[in-house]
Design a protein around this motif. Structure first.
Motif, PDB file in Angstrom:
ATOM      1  N   PRO A  84      -3.561   5.657  -0.792  1.00  0.00           N
ATOM      2  CA  PRO A  84      -4.867   5.226  -0.281  1.00  0.00           C
ATOM      3  C   PRO A  84      -5.846   6.401  -0.318  1.00  0.00           C
ATOM      4  N   TYR A 136       0.819  -1.224   0.000  1.00  0.00           N
ATOM      5  CA  TYR A 136       0.000   0.000   0.000  1.00  0.00           C
ATOM      6  C   TYR A 136       0.849   1.270   0.000  1.00  0.00           C
ATOM      7  N   PHE A 147      -7.804   2.889  -4.102  1.00  0.00           N
ATOM      8  CA  PHE A 147      -6.422   3.369  -4.133  1.00  0.00           C
ATOM      9  C   PHE A 147      -6.131   4.045  -5.465  1.00  0.00           C
TER      10      PHE A 147
END
Length: 341
Positions: free
Chosen positions: A132, A127, A274
Motif C-alpha cells: 500500500p 492487500y 498500491f
C-alpha cells in the motif's frame, strides 16, 4: 617461487572494485527491480481493475494526468483497464506475475478487502499481497430513500425492518457480499437486526439502483454519498444517514450521520494506490514523496472538485494500519451475513 603478497594487493583491490560496480549496475537496471538511484528508468503503467468510466478508472486517469502535467514524474505514465470479478481477476495476475515489478501500480478501494474475505467468488489475494503506497480520496456510504418516502429518518426505516424485514426491499448497485450490500445492511446490523433477514436486491451499478428506487422497485438503497448528490440537489431523494464520523459540508450539511441517529456505524469508501509486494525501500520512498506532492498540489485539488471526491491522504504506514482496521470490520459484517470464507 616466493609469493610476494604486497605485489598482488593493488590487483585484488581493482578486481573488487570492478565486481562491486558490476553488481550495482545489475541492481540498478536488471529485471524489474528499478534499483537504487535509477528508478524510474522507463514508463509506468497504472492499472484500473475495471472497465472505463468507473471510480477506479477515473482515479487512475486523474492520478496519471496530474503527476505528468505537474512534472512530478518525468516518465510516461499510462492507464490500463483490467476488468473482471470486481478486481479479483486482476489481483490474481498481479500478485503472482508482477510482485517484483515497480513499473506497474494500481488503484483500488474496499473491494480489495471484500473479495479476499468473502466466501463466494473470493480471491486468495488481498492487500497483504501488495505494498500500500497511499490513500488519496474518501467517500462515504449513504442510506437513501425517495423524497416522498414514508421514512423521514433512519430510525423509522430500522423500526420497520425490525417489525417485519420481509416488507422492506433494499437495493444496491453490486452483488450480495460486495460494497453496496455491506453499506446497506451495516446500519441494520448495528441496530440489532439480523442482516441475513434484510431483503437485498442487487443491480448492475449504482445508476440502476437509483433508477429502481425512483421507480418504486425499492424502498431504500445503499450507495456512496457522491452518487446521490445530484438527485439530492434535484429534490428527488432524501438521505437518511451517512457512514461518516461527522457531518459533511456543502450539499450534505443537513444530512445526519448514522452515529448522530444512535447507530454506531462508520464506513469509509477510500481509494488508494498500491504497488507490488516486493518493492525496494528506494522505490517506496520515491512514491511516498511523489504522492504526497500530488495530494498537496492545486491541480489535484481541482480534480477532486471536478469528481466530487473528498481529499484524504494517508501515507504508506498509516494507510496499511487503516486497511487492517477496515479488514476487521468487513470480516465482522461478512461473518454476520454468513458470507465469510
Amino acid at each position: 617461487m616466493k609469493f610476494n603478497s604486497w605485489k598482488w594487493k593493488p590487483i585484488v583491490a581493482a578486481l573488487a572494485a570492478v565486481t562491486a560496480m558490476s553488481a550495482l549496475s545489475a541492481c540498478g537496471e536488471g529485471g524489474n527491480s528499478g534499483g537504487s538511484g535509477s528508478y524510474p528508468s522507463k514508463p509506468i503503467v497504472v492499472v484500473a481493475p475495471s472497465g472505463a468510466g468507473g471510480g477506479w478508472d477515473k482515479t487512475a486517469r486523474a492520478l496519471t494526468k496530474v503527476l505528468g502535467e505537474a512534472k512530478l514524474v518525468d516518465k510516461t505514465m499510462t492507464v490500463e483497464n483490467k476488468p473482471g470479478g470486481g478486481g479479483a481477476v486482476f489481483m490474481a495476475e498481479y500478485a503472482t506475475q508482477d510482485k517484483k515489478n515497480p513499473y506497474r501500480l494500481f488503484v483500488s478501494s474496499p473491494p480489495i478487502l471484500i473479495n479476499n474475505l468473502k466466501k463466494e467468488g473470493n480471491s486468495p489475494y488481498g492487500y497483504k499481497d501488495t505494498t500500500p503506497l497511499a490513500q488519496l480520496t474518501k467517500d462515504y456510504g449513504a442510506i437513501v430513500v425517495r423524497a416522498d418516502s414514508r421514512h423521514a429518518d433512519i430510525q423509522s426505516l430500522m423500526a420497520e425492518l425490525k417489525a417485519d424485514p420481509s416488507k422492506v426491499t433494499v437495493a444496491g448497485g453490486s452483488a450480495p457480499g460486495s460494497m453496496d450490500h455491506l453499506i446497506t445492511v451495516l446500519p441494520a446490523y448495528k441496530a440489532g437486526i439480523d442482516p441475513k433477514a434484510v431483503k437485498y436486491v442487487s443491480y448492475d451499478g449504482g445508476g440502476e439502483a437509483i433508477a429502481a428506487l425512483l421507480g418504486g422497485n425499492a424502498d431504500a438503497i445503499g450507495t456512496d454519498i457522491s452518487s446521490a448528490s445530484e438527485y439530492l440537489k434535484a429534490g428527488k431523494v432524501r438521505v437518511l444517514g451517512i457512514t461518516s464520523p461527522e457531518r459533511l459540508a456543502g450539499d450534505f450539511k443537513d444530512v445526519p450521520t448514522l452515529k448522530e441517529s444512535g447507530i454506531d456505524a462508520e464506513f469509509t469508501i477510500w481509494r488508494g494506490v498500491f504497488g507490488p509486494k516486493e518493492m525496494t525501500d528506494d522505490q517506496k520512498a520515491y512514491w511516498a514523496e511523489k504522492l504526497k506532492a500530488l495530494s498537496d498540489s492545486d491541480a489535484w485539488k481541482k480534480e477532486l472538485a471536478a469528481n466530487a471526491w473528498e481529499p484524504e491522504f494517508k501515507g504508506a504506514d498509516d494507510f496499511a494500519s487503516f486497511l487492517g482496521e477496515q479488514e476487521k470490520m468487513i470480516q465482522e459484517l461478512l461473518t454476520a451475513l454468513g458470507m465469510a470464507k
